[in-house]
Design a protein around this motif. Sequence first.
Motif, PDB file in Angstrom:
ATOM      1  N   GLY A 108       0.803  -1.212   0.000  1.00 58.82           N
ATOM      2  CA  GLY A 108       0.000   0.000   0.000  1.00 58.82           C
ATOM      3  C   GLY A 108       0.842   1.271   0.000  1.00 58.82           C
ATOM      4  O   GLY A 108       0.306   2.369   0.166  1.00 58.82           O
ATOM      5  N   ALA A 109       2.154   1.130  -0.184  1.00 49.78           N
ATOM      6  CA  ALA A 109       3.089   2.262  -0.266  1.00 49.78           C
ATOM      7  C   ALA A 109       3.139   3.072   1.028  1.00 49.78           C
ATOM      8  O   ALA A 109       3.478   4.252   1.015  1.00 49.78           O
ATOM      9  CB  ALA A 109       2.758   3.169  -1.451  1.00 49.78           C
ATOM     10  N   ALA A 110       2.827   2.424   2.167  1.00 50.27           N
ATOM     11  CA  ALA A 110       2.852   3.124   3.455  1.00 50.27           C
ATOM     12  C   ALA A 110       3.953   2.603   4.367  1.00 50.27           C
ATOM     13  O   ALA A 110       3.964   2.903   5.559  1.00 50.27           O
ATOM     14  CB  ALA A 110       1.497   2.987   4.149  1.00 50.27           C
ATOM     15  N   ARG A 142       6.104   4.980   6.969  1.00 46.95           N
ATOM     16  CA  ARG A 142       5.416   5.383   8.197  1.00 46.95           C
ATOM     17  C   ARG A 142       5.073   4.164   9.054  1.00 46.95           C
ATOM     18  O   ARG A 142       5.112   4.223  10.279  1.00 46.95           O
ATOM     19  CB  ARG A 142       4.168   6.189   7.862  1.00 46.95           C
ATOM     20  CG  ARG A 142       4.487   7.512   7.183  1.00 46.95           C
ATOM     21  CD  ARG A 142       3.278   8.412   7.071  1.00 46.95           C
ATOM     22  NE  ARG A 142       3.610   9.655   6.384  1.00 46.95           N
ATOM     23  CZ  ARG A 142       2.810  10.710   6.314  1.00 46.95           C
ATOM     24  NH1 ARG A 142       1.615  10.662   6.880  1.00 46.95           N
ATOM     25  NH2 ARG A 142       3.177  11.795   5.666  1.00 46.95           N
ATOM     26  N   GLU A 143       4.729   3.063   8.409  1.00 45.84           N
ATOM     27  CA  GLU A 143       4.445   1.841   9.159  1.00 45.84           C
ATOM     28  C   GLU A 143       5.672   1.404   9.955  1.00 45.84           C
ATOM     29  O   GLU A 143       5.562   1.027  11.132  1.00 45.84           O
ATOM     30  CB  GLU A 143       4.013   0.728   8.208  1.00 45.84           C
ATOM     31  CG  GLU A 143       2.617   0.916   7.644  1.00 45.84           C
ATOM     32  CD  GLU A 143       2.273  -0.109   6.588  1.00 45.84           C
ATOM     33  OE1 GLU A 143       1.096  -0.458   6.471  1.00 45.84           O
ATOM     34  OE2 GLU A 143       3.190  -0.543   5.855  1.00 45.84           O
ATOM     35  N   LYS A 144       6.837   1.455   9.345  1.00 44.82           N
ATOM     36  CA  LYS A 144       8.039   0.991  10.046  1.00 44.82           C
ATOM     37  C   LYS A 144       8.356   1.882  11.244  1.00 44.82           C
ATOM     38  O   LYS A 144       8.787   1.393  12.295  1.00 44.82           O
ATOM     39  CB  LYS A 144       9.230   0.922   9.093  1.00 44.82           C
ATOM     40  CG  LYS A 144      10.456   0.265   9.723  1.00 44.82           C
ATOM     41  CD  LYS A 144      11.582   0.066   8.724  1.00 44.82           C
ATOM     42  CE  LYS A 144      11.324  -1.091   7.782  1.00 44.82           C
ATOM     43  NZ  LYS A 144      12.505  -1.396   6.925  1.00 44.82           N
ATOM     44  N   ILE A 145       8.148   3.176  11.111  1.00 45.39           N
ATOM     45  CA  ILE A 145       8.402   4.091  12.224  1.00 45.39           C
ATOM     46  C   ILE A 145       7.512   3.740  13.410  1.00 45.39           C
ATOM     47  O   ILE A 145       7.978   3.619  14.549  1.00 45.39           O
ATOM     48  CB  ILE A 145       8.169   5.550  11.784  1.00 45.39           C
ATOM     49  CG1 ILE A 145       9.238   5.987  10.768  1.00 45.39           C
ATOM     50  CG2 ILE A 145       8.177   6.485  12.989  1.00 45.39           C
ATOM     51  CD1 ILE A 145       8.932   7.310  10.094  1.00 45.39           C
ATOM     52  N   VAL A 146       6.226   3.555  13.161  1.00 46.35           N
ATOM     53  CA  VAL A 146       5.282   3.256  14.240  1.00 46.35           C
ATOM     54  C   VAL A 146       5.500   1.848  14.774  1.00 46.35           C
ATOM     55  O   VAL A 146       5.521   1.622  15.993  1.00 46.35           O
ATOM     56  CB  VAL A 146       3.834   3.447  13.756  1.00 46.35           C
ATOM     57  CG1 VAL A 146       2.839   3.003  14.831  1.00 46.35           C
ATOM     58  CG2 VAL A 146       3.577   4.903  13.380  1.00 46.35           C
ATOM     59  N   VAL A 181       2.876   5.878  -8.688  1.00 46.56           N
ATOM     60  CA  VAL A 181       2.337   6.014  -7.335  1.00 46.56           C
ATOM     61  C   VAL A 181       3.166   7.050  -6.582  1.00 46.56           C
ATOM     62  O   VAL A 181       4.394   7.056  -6.667  1.00 46.56           O
ATOM     63  CB  VAL A 181       2.392   4.657  -6.601  1.00 46.56           C
ATOM     64  CG1 VAL A 181       2.197   4.826  -5.102  1.00 46.56           C
ATOM     65  CG2 VAL A 181       1.350   3.707  -7.163  1.00 46.56           C
ATOM     66  N   VAL A 182       2.494   7.927  -5.855  1.00 45.30           N
ATOM     67  CA  VAL A 182       3.159   8.904  -4.996  1.00 45.30           C
ATOM     68  C   VAL A 182       2.741   8.608  -3.560  1.00 45.30           C
ATOM     69  O   VAL A 182       1.550   8.513  -3.257  1.00 45.30           O
ATOM     70  CB  VAL A 182       2.778  10.350  -5.378  1.00 45.30           C
ATOM     71  CG1 VAL A 182       3.451  11.345  -4.425  1.00 45.30           C
ATOM     72  CG2 VAL A 182       3.175  10.643  -6.816  1.00 45.30           C
ATOM     73  N   THR A 183       3.706   8.429  -2.674  1.00 47.93           N
ATOM     74  CA  THR A 183       3.413   8.075  -1.284  1.00 47.93           C
ATOM     75  C   THR A 183       2.842   9.272  -0.522  1.00 47.93           C
ATOM     76  O   THR A 183       2.867  10.408  -0.999  1.00 47.93           O
ATOM     77  CB  THR A 183       4.678   7.593  -0.564  1.00 47.93           C
ATOM     78  OG1 THR A 183       5.554   8.720  -0.346  1.00 47.93           O
ATOM     79  CG2 THR A 183       5.400   6.527  -1.377  1.00 47.93           C
ATOM     80  N   ASP A 184       2.363   9.002   0.701  1.00 49.30           N
ATOM     81  CA  ASP A 184       1.891  10.088   1.560  1.00 49.30           C
ATOM     82  C   ASP A 184       3.003  11.080   1.859  1.00 49.30           C
ATOM     83  O   ASP A 184       2.737  12.227   2.234  1.00 49.30           O
ATOM     84  CB  ASP A 184       1.364   9.527   2.889  1.00 49.30           C
ATOM     85  CG  ASP A 184       0.023   8.822   2.735  1.00 49.30           C
ATOM     86  OD1 ASP A 184      -0.554   8.863   1.636  1.00 49.30           O
ATOM     87  OD2 ASP A 184      -0.452   8.231   3.733  1.00 49.30           O
ATOM     88  N   ASN A 185       4.255  10.646   1.704  1.00 52.70           N
ATOM     89  CA  ASN A 185       5.399  11.523   1.944  1.00 52.70           C
ATOM     90  C   ASN A 185       5.836  12.287   0.701  1.00 52.70           C
ATOM     91  O   ASN A 185       6.815  13.035   0.746  1.00 52.70           O
ATOM     92  CB  ASN A 185       6.582  10.695   2.458  1.00 52.70           C
ATOM     93  CG  ASN A 185       6.237   9.889   3.688  1.00 52.70           C
ATOM     94  OD1 ASN A 185       5.605  10.387   4.607  1.00 52.70           O
ATOM     95  ND2 ASN A 185       6.623   8.619   3.704  1.00 52.70           N
TER      96      ASN A 185
END
Length: 228
Positions: A102-104, A107-111, A170-174
């Motif tokens: 899902g190209a996230a 941020r997933e790894k940080i949390v 695809v462009v990520t949330d970042n």
Amino acid sequence: MKTTGGSDAQKRAAGESAAEAVEDGTVVGLGTGSTAAHAIRAVGRAVDAGLDARGIPTSFQSRELAREVGVPLTTLEEADGVDLAIDGADQFSGPHLVKGGGAAHAREKIVDAAADRLLVVADPSKAADRLDRPVPVEVLPDARTTVADEIRALGGTPTLRRAERKDGPVVTDNGNLVLDCDFGEIDAPATLAADLSQLPGAVEHGLFVGMADEIHVGTDDGADVRRF
């Protein structure tokens, strides 16, 4: 590069099984994807029934769903630690994961890394003896070409992820791009993860090495919980 396979009932069983670990006072990381979404909905139902819990979303998608089902939200900066995170996986082998469909994954790894425990939710199709899915690598737009060259030097085949139902990547949330990097069977996940982390311009990769504390695998009869 979203994964397919596994029934919705299996995904729901996995998500609801992991959500049972959320207790009063818990700060929970909210992962991204169809299986994690079932966990978020289950937490929302528990909050509606009186549970005191707060969520830290890992993407626009998980944030919007959490708001929709009534999970109070916080941030890593505001919270005094993360008790557990519930997140999906595109593939798992033991405690090792490939994520990023899902190209996230940045941020997933940080949390997930900040959490005291990481509970992974998955259907049986995500299990593997060895990881062999392409590894997503989020890259700065200006570094796409140079990172791709370095990926090839490491023995991988990088492919720029294209958006569905629209022109362009695809462009990520970042605000970055994603290279899906095929290395075939990954014999040494930790070594590859370290190599990818050193690439200038690579923001984060989708190898989560040894991070899973539990994997809740949904079945037609409930969930099989594997602990590490």
